[in-house]
Design an enzyme around this catalytic site. Structure first.
Site, PDB file in Angstrom:
ATOM      1  N   ARG A 143       0.799  -1.229   0.000  1.00 36.84           N
ATOM      2  CA  ARG A 143       0.000   0.000   0.000  1.00 36.84           C
ATOM      3  C   ARG A 143       0.827   1.272   0.000  1.00 36.84           C
ATOM      4  O   ARG A 143       0.271   2.351   0.164  1.00 36.84           O
ATOM      5  CB  ARG A 143      -0.988  -0.033   1.177  1.00 36.84           C
ATOM      6  CG  ARG A 143      -1.954  -1.180   1.030  1.00 36.84           C
ATOM      7  CD  ARG A 143      -3.129  -1.174   1.974  1.00 36.84           C
ATOM      8  NE  ARG A 143      -3.804  -2.449   1.806  1.00 36.84           N
ATOM      9  CZ  ARG A 143      -3.583  -3.525   2.566  1.00 36.84           C
ATOM     10  NH1 ARG A 143      -2.782  -3.435   3.598  1.00 36.84           N
ATOM     11  NH2 ARG A 143      -4.179  -4.656   2.313  1.00 36.84           N
ATOM     12  N   GLY A 204      -0.923 -11.732   8.682  1.00 35.37           N
ATOM     13  CA  GLY A 204      -0.789 -13.163   8.914  1.00 35.37           C
ATOM     14  C   GLY A 204      -1.774 -13.733   9.903  1.00 35.37           C
ATOM     15  O   GLY A 204      -1.656 -14.900  10.287  1.00 35.37           O
ATOM     16  N   GLU A 206      -4.763 -14.820   9.717  1.00 33.94           N
ATOM     17  CA  GLU A 206      -5.490 -16.025   9.292  1.00 33.94           C
ATOM     18  C   GLU A 206      -4.614 -17.271   9.317  1.00 33.94           C
ATOM     19  O   GLU A 206      -5.114 -18.386   9.212  1.00 33.94           O
ATOM     20  CB  GLU A 206      -6.060 -15.834   7.881  1.00 33.94           C
ATOM     21  CG  GLU A 206      -7.395 -15.124   7.845  1.00 33.94           C
ATOM     22  CD  GLU A 206      -7.293 -13.677   8.294  1.00 33.94           C
ATOM     23  OE1 GLU A 206      -8.164 -13.241   9.055  1.00 33.94           O
ATOM     24  OE2 GLU A 206      -6.343 -12.987   7.892  1.00 33.94           O
ATOM     25  N   ASP A 328     -14.123 -12.114  12.193  1.00 37.44           N
ATOM     26  CA  ASP A 328     -13.091 -11.441  11.391  1.00 37.44           C
ATOM     27  C   ASP A 328     -13.395  -9.958  11.257  1.00 37.44           C
ATOM     28  O   ASP A 328     -13.172  -9.355  10.209  1.00 37.44           O
ATOM     29  CB  ASP A 328     -12.971 -12.094  10.010  1.00 37.44           C
ATOM     30  CG  ASP A 328     -11.777 -11.576   9.212  1.00 37.44           C
ATOM     31  OD1 ASP A 328     -10.828 -11.053   9.829  1.00 37.44           O
ATOM     32  OD2 ASP A 328     -11.797 -11.667   7.969  1.00 37.44           O
ATOM     33  N   CYS A 638      -6.207 -18.477  -3.156  1.00 36.12           N
ATOM     34  CA  CYS A 638      -5.570 -17.860  -4.326  1.00 36.12           C
ATOM     35  C   CYS A 638      -6.363 -18.086  -5.620  1.00 36.12           C
ATOM     36  O   CYS A 638      -6.484 -17.170  -6.433  1.00 36.12           O
ATOM     37  CB  CYS A 638      -4.154 -18.404  -4.506  1.00 36.12           C
ATOM     38  SG  CYS A 638      -2.993 -17.898  -3.226  1.00 36.12           S
ATOM     39  N   HIS A 639      -6.861 -19.292  -5.801  1.00 34.46           N
ATOM     40  CA  HIS A 639      -7.489 -19.634  -7.081  1.00 34.46           C
ATOM     41  C   HIS A 639      -9.009 -19.532  -7.056  1.00 34.46           C
ATOM     42  O   HIS A 639      -9.646 -19.833  -8.062  1.00 34.46           O
ATOM     43  CB  HIS A 639      -7.055 -21.035  -7.514  1.00 34.46           C
ATOM     44  CG  HIS A 639      -5.612 -21.120  -7.886  1.00 34.46           C
ATOM     45  ND1 HIS A 639      -5.120 -20.667  -9.092  1.00 34.46           N
ATOM     46  CD2 HIS A 639      -4.536 -21.584  -7.196  1.00 34.46           C
ATOM     47  CE1 HIS A 639      -3.807 -20.855  -9.141  1.00 34.46           C
ATOM     48  NE2 HIS A 639      -3.426 -21.409  -8.004  1.00 34.46           N
ATOM     49  N   MET A 676       3.962 -20.200  -7.495  1.00 35.58           N
ATOM     50  CA  MET A 676       3.178 -21.358  -7.073  1.00 35.58           C
ATOM     51  C   MET A 676       3.936 -22.093  -5.977  1.00 35.58           C
ATOM     52  O   MET A 676       4.987 -22.672  -6.222  1.00 35.58           O
ATOM     53  CB  MET A 676       2.938 -22.292  -8.263  1.00 35.58           C
ATOM     54  CG  MET A 676       2.219 -23.578  -7.903  1.00 35.58           C
ATOM     55  SD  MET A 676       0.528 -23.294  -7.346  1.00 35.58           S
ATOM     56  CE  MET A 676       0.100 -24.931  -6.755  1.00 35.58           C
TER      57      MET A 676
END
Length: 714
Positions: A143, A204, A206, A328, A638-639, A676
């Site tokens: 950011r 971090g 999570e 959360d 991610c996917h 990956m």
């Protein structure tokens, strides 16, 4: 040690930065001046500069520049644009000092640009080992930077804090901020500077880490102080009086093993008048309140605003927005310092619109709650008790941990407002919030299924959220997940005007003395509104979705407005089922506009689908169900949930035969250099195969969806 590439480690050891300096540019380039602490304190006297992330120490995201105003904003045109090397998430707000702009792109790469022409002066690449992005939350975002004296400071995704020479981009010093290399700490936020210190937190939560914030000597990089936000091992003495107080609000004997959470991953602000530094603290780890702390205690300082002494890190006060957080509901959203007329008298306040959906006005000196009201759609609490300052939790609607049954709760983990910065105009007296409606089905995991924290697994104590898989269900969910630009009166605690958006995760806002509010959108637009009425005055398409906040500056009497563009973040990659509806593609650029700007806009590209030949279905029902479960735990962040990509990372429903032939090797680590991560030792070959079988099933599901929608099945 952190998992970094050999090149990166060697560069740090030899203090040789990965620097690109443009030959021949030095003679023409603007000379950066020293941005002293006193200049930062008196930034209002230099509106031509934008010295920090929020423009000033109070993080108001407001500018007194008014050359561009509500009467002439329709004459804005592109002055210049800059294409970043990586088409990945860009969330930074540029800073400008004396004609030089400093900005960041994905993986914490820093650029220095001529603020008038966009000419690249230098580029610094900290060479983050890209596979680290697969073991951290919410994409490889950064950011922005901070300026002090002759240095530029950047927090690096893998946990480093680095100081660069502002004139050359050369590395001056580098420190590793991570306290435990076995936990997955990351940095996505912009550092802040106060006096002679540079201050940074970490992400971090999570993944099961213990939160803290650290101040370093800006000249040497030596640690000055560290403030922990949650207690550590209860068998050891607490670090200070604040941790002794916090430890009494936690219960059980496992919370410290699970990390506790409470990361300071985004918002900070400083008030020179009171000499107080404010930090926003994140969610708990685990999310599951019962498993984290036996469903007892406030769990300080989760989901809190905490005031510290910037010289020492000494605790002064706190206000907890969500005691015993179980949803959360971070309090890491924009903290804004301002003076408001409260009961007819000027009062120094901090304001915040955190994830939980309530707008808070708090006394800046004492932490006393002045007022709190819902600014978004909220079901988890009925209100905030004005006497105690505590939320009135609706247990029937939101308490999932006692019964063990899932609850659909508003807002969801994306919040009624996320990190995208809000702004405050002292002229209109309004706060401009990138508000959104979100929900979540919170389902607790049984105790015996909760894994110990690792660098590779989500550690929330919950069933990983899922989204619908069919187009009809996704369309229904999309009708709920909507955003808006909301003008909020912080004194009356009510909405004054709003403008709807079709999607959530829209960009931050900028308010100016020209009676303007600027905001970028998730579907690829940059828009200007009248700050007093909300009338839309100007709009231009940009080449990707916008999450970042805009900024403005002036050089040689000409005002510019800048915005970073590059879709991504948790919504862009994890919630692909919804983010794909924005129809934007990854295309990361910096846009700078001025009156009568005449440069052509880059091409706006729309997403297309090209299906590869289908692979024959594999696996029995048990294999498919296990693959779906493992995909949610290991791959979805991610996917995309339900294997639906938002288009930023590969859509695994569309793997070719060649990619399927490489599948096991890919999961074993063959493509780590591309980002990956390796799953060797974390997934068995049988488990990898179950995931592959599930992905093949999802490719068949997609083909059927396209056929039903009228597209050629071949």
């Amino acid at each position: 040690m952190l998992n970094r590439s050999p090149i990166s480690a060697l560069a740090m050891l030899l203090a040789v930065p990965a620097l690109v300096a443009l030959s021949g540019c030095a003679d023409k380039a603007p000379e950066p001046s020293g941005v002293t602490h006193q200049r930062l304190v008196n930034s209002a006297a230099e509106p031509q500069n934008w010295f920090g992330y929020g423009g000033d120490y109070g993080e108001q995201h407001f500018s007194t520049l008014d050359q561009i105003n509500s009467d002439n904003v329709d004459q804005l045109g592109l002055a210049w644009s800059f294409k970043y090397d990586l088409d990945r998430v860009v969330q930074g707000i540029p800073v400008v000092a004396d004609g030089v702009m400093y900005t960041t792109s994905a993986f914490s790469i820093v650029h220095a640009l001529d603020a008038v022409t966009g000419e690249l002066l230098w580029k610094y690449d900290p060479e983050v080992f890209k596979a680290v992005a697969g073991t951290g939350c919410c994409d490889a975002a950064n950011r922005g930077v901070a300026l002090l004296n002759d240095k530029v400071f950047v927090g690096v995704y893998d946990g480093r804090l680095e100081a660069l020479d502002a004139a050359t981009g050369e590395l001056v010093w580098s420190v590793d901020t991570v306290i435990d290399a076995e936990r997955n700490y990351t940095i996505s936020g912009a550092p802040r500077v106060v006096k002679d210190k540079v201050i940074i937190g970490n992400g971090g939560g999570e993944y099961g880490v213990r939160g803290y914030i650290t101040a370093y000597d800006a000249n040497t990089g030596e640690m000055a102080w560290r403030f922990y936000t949650v207690p550590g091992d209860p068998s050891l003495p607490p670090e200070d009086a604040a941790m002794a107080m916090a430890q009494k609000t936690w219960f059980g004997d496992s919370y410290w093993e699970q990390g506790g959470g409470g990361t300071v991953w985004d918002s900070m602000a400083y008030d020179p008048e009171l000499d107080l530094f404010y930090i926003g603290v994140g969610n708990g780890s685990l999310w599951n309140y019962k498993e984290r702390s036996e469903a007892k205690g406030d769990n300080l300082f989760l989901s809190s605003i905490v005031a510290l002494r910037p010289d020492t890190g000494e605790y002064v006060w706190h206000y907890q927005t969500t005691p015993g957080d179980a949803w959360d509901y971070t309090a890491t959203q924009t903290i804004t310092v301002a003076t408001l007329p409260i009961d007819g008298e000027p009062r120094r306040v901090v304001m915040q619109a955190p994830k939980n959906g309530f707008f808070y006005v708090i006394d800046a000196a004492t932490g006393e709650l002045i007022s709190a009201e819902k600014f978004g759609y909220v079901t988890w609490a009925k209100g905030v008790d004005p006497e105690t300052g505590r939320p009135i939790v609706d247990n029937d609607a939101a308490n999932y941990w006692e019964s063990g049954e899932g609850k659909v709760v508003f807002p969801g983990s994306q919040g009624a407002h996320n990190w995208n910065p809000m702004s405050y105009s002292p002229i209109t007296g309004l706060v401009y919030i990138p508000q959104q409606v979100t929900l979540e089905h919170f389902v607790p995991l049984p105790s015996d299924e909760i894994v110990k924290p690792s660098k590779y697994d989500l550690n929330i104590g919950m069933v990983v959220p899922v989204v619908p898989e069919t187009p009809e269900e996704i369309a229904q969910l999309h009708q709920i997940y909507r955003g808006k630009l909301q003008a909020w009166d912080p004194i009356k605690q009510q909405e004054v005007w709003s403008h709807p958006h079709d999607h959530i995760a829209n960009g931050g806002t900028l308010a100016t003395a020209g009676n303007l509010v600027f905001q970028g959108t998730a579907d690829g637009r940059f828009v200007a509104y009248a700050a007093d009425s909300g009338e839309k005055l100007w709009e231009v398409p940009v080449s990707s979705g916008v999450g970042a906040g805009p900024m403005t500056y002036e050089v040689d009497g000409e005002q510019y407005v800048a915005i970073n563009v590059g879709y991504g973040g948790s919504f862009g990659i994890t919630f692909g089922a919804l983010s794909q509806l924005t129809k934007v593609l990854p295309d990361s650029r910096l846009y700078v506009f001025k009156l009568q700007g005449d440069q052509p806009l880059p091409e706006f590209k729309r997403r297309t689908i090209e299906m590869p030949p289908l692979i024959e279905p594999r696996g029995d029902q048990a294999s498919l169900e296990n693959g779906e479960r493992l995909y949610g735990l290991r791959c979805a962040a991610c996917h995309g949930l339900s294997a639906i990509s938002g288009g930023l990372l590969p859509d695994l429903r569309m793997l070719t035969q060649e990619k399927h032939d490489m599948y096991l090797g890919t999961l074993m680590g063959a493509l780590q250099q591309n980002g990956m991560p390796s799953f060797a030792g974390r997934l068995s070959v049988e488990e990898m195969t179950d995931i592959q079988n599930y992905l093949i099933k999802r490719s068949h599901d997609l083909r059927e969806e396209l056929k039903e929608a009228g597209f050629d099945s071949e």
